[in-house]
Design a protein around this motif. Structure first.
Motif, PDB file in Angstrom:
ATOM      1  N   UNK A   1       0.830  -1.204   0.000  1.00 58.35           N
ATOM      2  CA  UNK A   1       0.000   0.000   0.000  1.00 58.35           C
ATOM      3  C   UNK A   1       0.868   1.258   0.000  1.00 58.35           C
ATOM      4  N   UNK A   2       1.908   1.249   0.818  1.00 63.05           N
ATOM      5  CA  UNK A   2       2.815   2.398   0.861  1.00 63.05           C
ATOM      6  C   UNK A   2       3.561   2.555  -0.462  1.00 63.05           C
ATOM      7  N   UNK A   3       3.964   1.445  -1.055  1.00 60.42           N
ATOM      8  CA  UNK A   3       4.665   1.483  -2.341  1.00 60.42           C
ATOM      9  C   UNK A   3       3.754   2.025  -3.434  1.00 60.42           C
ATOM     10  N   UNK A   4       2.499   1.558  -3.452  1.00 57.26           N
ATOM     11  CA  UNK A   4       1.537   2.055  -4.436  1.00 57.26           C
ATOM     12  C   UNK A   4       1.298   3.543  -4.249  1.00 57.26           C
ATOM     13  N   UNK A   5       1.170   3.958  -2.991  1.00 56.43           N
ATOM     14  CA  UNK A   5       0.996   5.376  -2.712  1.00 56.43           C
ATOM     15  C   UNK A   5       2.179   6.186  -3.202  1.00 56.43           C
ATOM     16  N   UNK A   6       3.370   5.657  -3.026  1.00 55.09           N
ATOM     17  CA  UNK A   6       4.580   6.340  -3.478  1.00 55.09           C
ATOM     18  C   UNK A   6       4.581   6.517  -4.990  1.00 55.09           C
ATOM     19  N   UNK A   7       4.215   5.460  -5.708  1.00 59.31           N
ATOM     20  CA  UNK A   7       4.198   5.521  -7.169  1.00 59.31           C
ATOM     21  C   UNK A   7       3.155   6.528  -7.666  1.00 59.31           C
ATOM     22  N   UNK A   8       1.978   6.507  -7.066  1.00 57.56           N
ATOM     23  CA  UNK A   8       0.928   7.444  -7.468  1.00 57.56           C
ATOM     24  C   UNK A   8       1.286   8.866  -7.059  1.00 57.56           C
ATOM     25  N   UNK A   9       1.906   8.995  -5.884  1.00 55.99           N
ATOM     26  CA  UNK A   9       2.310  10.313  -5.421  1.00 55.99           C
ATOM     27  C   UNK A   9       3.307  10.980  -6.355  1.00 55.99           C
ATOM     28  N   UNK A  10       4.179  10.183  -6.958  1.00 50.36           N
ATOM     29  CA  UNK A  10       5.165  10.738  -7.897  1.00 50.36           C
ATOM     30  C   UNK A  10       4.491  11.206  -9.188  1.00 50.36           C
ATOM     31  N   UNK A  11       3.396  10.556  -9.548  1.00 45.90           N
ATOM     32  CA  UNK A  11       2.673  10.940 -10.766  1.00 45.90           C
ATOM     33  C   UNK A  11       1.736  12.120 -10.502  1.00 45.90           C
ATOM     34  N   UNK A  12       1.156  12.149  -9.301  1.00 43.65           N
ATOM     35  CA  UNK A  12       0.170  13.179  -8.953  1.00 43.65           C
ATOM     36  C   UNK A  12       0.813  14.222  -8.041  1.00 43.65           C
ATOM     37  N   UNK A  13       1.687  15.028  -8.604  1.00 46.51           N
ATOM     38  CA  UNK A  13       2.414  16.016  -7.796  1.00 46.51           C
ATOM     39  C   UNK A  13       1.510  17.136  -7.289  1.00 46.51           C
ATOM     40  N   UNK A  14       0.348  17.331  -7.901  1.00 44.92           N
ATOM     41  CA  UNK A  14      -0.557  18.399  -7.461  1.00 44.92           C
ATOM     42  C   UNK A  14      -1.333  18.008  -6.207  1.00 44.92           C
ATOM     43  N   UNK A  15      -1.400  16.707  -5.942  1.00 45.25           N
ATOM     44  CA  UNK A  15      -2.136  16.244  -4.766  1.00 45.25           C
ATOM     45  C   UNK A  15      -3.628  16.100  -5.002  1.00 45.25           C
ATOM     46  N   UNK A  16      -4.082  16.281  -6.250  1.00 43.26           N
ATOM     47  CA  UNK A  16      -5.518  16.215  -6.555  1.00 43.26           C
ATOM     48  C   UNK A  16      -6.100  14.842  -6.236  1.00 43.26           C
ATOM     49  N   UNK A  17      -5.396  13.794  -6.657  1.00 41.52           N
ATOM     50  CA  UNK A  17      -5.895  12.433  -6.428  1.00 41.52           C
ATOM     51  C   UNK A  17      -6.015  12.139  -4.936  1.00 41.52           C
ATOM     52  N   UNK A  18      -4.999  12.548  -4.160  1.00 48.45           N
ATOM     53  CA  UNK A  18      -5.006  12.305  -2.721  1.00 48.45           C
ATOM     54  C   UNK A  18      -6.158  13.051  -2.059  1.00 48.45           C
ATOM     55  N   UNK A  19      -6.422  14.280  -2.519  1.00 45.44           N
ATOM     56  CA  UNK A  19      -7.530  15.054  -1.951  1.00 45.44           C
ATOM     57  C   UNK A  19      -8.866  14.367  -2.198  1.00 45.44           C
ATOM     58  N   UNK A  20      -9.055  13.865  -3.422  1.00 41.92           N
ATOM     59  CA  UNK A  20     -10.294  13.152  -3.742  1.00 41.92           C
ATOM     60  C   UNK A  20     -10.400  11.884  -2.902  1.00 41.92           C
ATOM     61  N   UNK A  21      -9.280  11.158  -2.783  1.00 41.81           N
ATOM     62  CA  UNK A  21      -9.268   9.938  -1.987  1.00 41.81           C
ATOM     63  C   UNK A  21      -9.603  10.236  -0.524  1.00 41.81           C
ATOM     64  N   UNK A  22      -9.083  11.337  -0.002  1.00 39.24           N
ATOM     65  CA  UNK A  22      -9.374  11.719   1.379  1.00 39.24           C
ATOM     66  C   UNK A  22     -10.864  11.975   1.588  1.00 39.24           C
ATOM     67  N   UNK A  23     -11.497  12.654   0.614  1.00 42.61           N
ATOM     68  CA  UNK A  23     -12.925  12.946   0.732  1.00 42.61           C
ATOM     69  C   UNK A  23     -13.736  11.639   0.710  1.00 42.61           C
ATOM     70  N   UNK A  24     -13.386  10.745  -0.221  1.00 40.01           N
ATOM     71  CA  UNK A  24     -14.088   9.463  -0.299  1.00 40.01           C
ATOM     72  C   UNK A  24     -13.881   8.667   0.986  1.00 40.01           C
ATOM     73  N   UNK A  25     -12.650   8.679   1.459  1.00 38.94           N
ATOM     74  CA  UNK A  25     -12.321   7.937   2.672  1.00 38.94           C
ATOM     75  C   UNK A  25     -13.067   8.503   3.883  1.00 38.94           C
ATOM     76  N   UNK A  26     -13.197   9.830   3.938  1.00 37.82           N
ATOM     77  CA  UNK A  26     -13.928  10.462   5.038  1.00 37.82           C
ATOM     78  C   UNK A  26     -15.371   9.990   5.058  1.00 37.82           C
TER      79      UNK A  26
END
Length: 203
Positions: A162-187
């Motif tokens: 999970x951490x490795x996948x997050x790292x790979x996606x984080x390198x692609x999504x430098x704006x943080x948009x994907x993480x923000x959407x994921x946070x909202x869904x997770x909330x």
């Protein structure tokens, strides 16, 4: 023994796959930290916490909690409050820019937060203790040991992945948009779990 191992692997994946506060935090730290090694504290802490819960479940703590209704009520009550706090935190989190957000999570904060989302989540605790504990009763001796080790290994592999996948996606999504959407869904998911636990408490 092979049957016990397969049983443990399938059961562990079934319990650990659903989106929740623990998985989200591990994934986020993998995505937000500047290096994957900086996310190791959260991975190791989550793995240790799940190991503790699994060993406790297999060793019979499940019977203790399920026997005393007041103890289960206390666990659920405290957990509901914690889930609401986690849900609000996730909803308000802004992961842009990702680099600065990741740097705010020191190893100490990662350990404290990971331990909290692992050990104060009533849904995870009751699932682990109730489901894994009850299924472990089907085995004895070496087979029970194999079942236990299989479930623990799945948890550790999952958190590292999970951490490795997050790292790979984080390198692609430098704006943080994907993480923000994921946070909202997770909330929303975390709020849903909290509501479910409320209904379970008042039944």
């Amino acid at each position: 023994m092979i049957q016990a191992i397969i049983h443990g692997v399938i059961l562990a994946f079934g319990l650990i796959l659903p989106l929740g506060a623990q998985n989200v935090f591990v994934f986020n730290q993998g995505a937000l930290q500047p290096k994957l090694t900086r996310a190791l504290p959260v991975v190791i802490t989550a793995g240790i916490c799940d190991t503790i819960l699994i060993v406790a479940a297999v060793s019979g703590v499940s019977l203790l909690i399920l026997t005393f209704e007041w103890l289960e009520t206390i666990i659920i009550g405290i957990g509901i409050l914690f889930l609401l706090y986690i849900g609000i935190s996730l909803w308000r989190t802004n992961s842009s820019p990702a680099k600065h957000e990741g740097e705010r999570f020191s190893p100490r904060r990662q350990i404290i937060f990971a331990a909290s989302v692992s050990l104060l989540n009533p849904h995870a605790i009751l699932d682990t203790i109730g489901v894994i504990g009850s299924n472990a009763l089907s085995y004895t001796g070496d087979e029970r040991m194999a079942f236990t080790v299989a479930t623990i290994l799945v948890a550790w592999c999952w958190f590292f992945g999970l951490a490795l996948t997050g790292r790979l996606i984080g390198r692609l999504d430098t704006s943080g948009t994907f993480i923000n959407v994921l946070n909202k869904i997770s909330a929303v998911v975390v709020f849903g779990v909290a509501i479910y636990m409320v209904f379970r408490l008042v039944e």
